[in-house]
Enzyme design. Sequence first.
Site, PDB file in Angstrom:
ATOM      1  N   ASP A   1      -4.169  11.867   2.792  1.00 13.82           N
ATOM      2  CA  ASP A   1      -3.415  12.242   3.991  1.00 13.82           C
ATOM      3  C   ASP A   1      -2.933  13.694   3.944  1.00 13.82           C
ATOM      4  OD1 ASP A   1      -2.305  12.061   6.453  1.00 13.82           O
ATOM      5  OD2 ASP A   1      -0.611  10.803   5.877  1.00 13.82           O
TER       6      ASP A   1
ATOM      7  N   ASP B   1       2.959  17.190   2.377  1.00  8.68           N
ATOM      8  CA  ASP B   1       3.732  15.950   2.427  1.00  8.68           C
ATOM      9  C   ASP B   1       3.383  15.101   1.215  1.00  8.68           C
ATOM     10  OD1 ASP B   1       5.562  14.155   3.556  1.00  8.68           O
ATOM     11  OD2 ASP B   1       4.009  13.086   4.671  1.00  8.68           O
TER      12      ASP B   1
END
Length: 323
Positions: free
Chosen positions: A216, A199
């Site tokens: 993340d 992502d």
Amino acid sequence: MAPYETLTPDLILDAIESRNYRCDGRLLALNSYENRVYQVWLDDGGVLVAKFYRPARWSDAAIREEHEFGLQLVEREIPVVAPLAINGATLFEHCGFRFALYPRRPGRTPELEDPEILRWLGRFIARIHALGAVQPFEHRPSIDIASFGRAPYRYIIEHDYVPAELRATYASVVEDVLCRVERAYERAGAVRAIRLHGDCHSGNILWTDEGPQFVDVDDARMGAAVQDIWMWLAGDRDTMQMQLSAVMEGYREFHDFNAAELTLVEALRTLRLIHYSGWLAARWDDPIFPLNFPFFNTQRYWQDQILALREQAAALDEPPLDV
């Protein structure tokens, strides 16, 4: 009961102190919807970031596998923000919530219009991919048509999120673009799946004077290398071609790139659109989602989705970018 209803400030502080840190009582909720993430101040003046995982999303093994990937990258001096290991462990549990602790890393959003920044990003994502290609994930899924296209589309339709008057049109458009996505994968041929960030949009990159820091890695999956690149490409075709050329100039210094994967750029963009709608639908019982995404599940939202997917159908018919 909502998934985070019992995650109170006291519980958060108690969880962190259970790992032998002493908090001064200050918490700041950071921008995260899938999990709950907080900046936490400590008595000694330090600052930590605590991530509390959404219940039942990932198995413990899948979370630990992501953590291990991040730590492997850090060992190779690749700028990924990995979890802190405490007595050899990175995943903890407190009162039914699983959590991990991270160092706080400041930074700003990278300027993706700058070719030098894109070259810099290309070099580092190539190093991530070089390690990602060494071994597969065993407990994390792949980015593919089934999980990012068919499954979220099916969930949306089966749970009646699309207004009745738009349902047939939406279904027809999604079926059409998924057929085009399948043909794009066929044209790309046998594309190697590697471990990915998964992502890697600009919001998950913190830029400093020393360069990027990737954050993340929660969505790390197996997939084609181009998955971690296509979200940096935006604008008209000439603009995207210039962006890609800059990225590849840096990337190929550290890792080979299969140009056939460029056939998947618009296919992956299409799958992300469908997956995003399915993600919102599947999380709609979490109170934070209606609060922060009030536009979802309105007639206007689905009209816009139909239009965006029709535009993707046209994009899928265009020849791929080249390097």
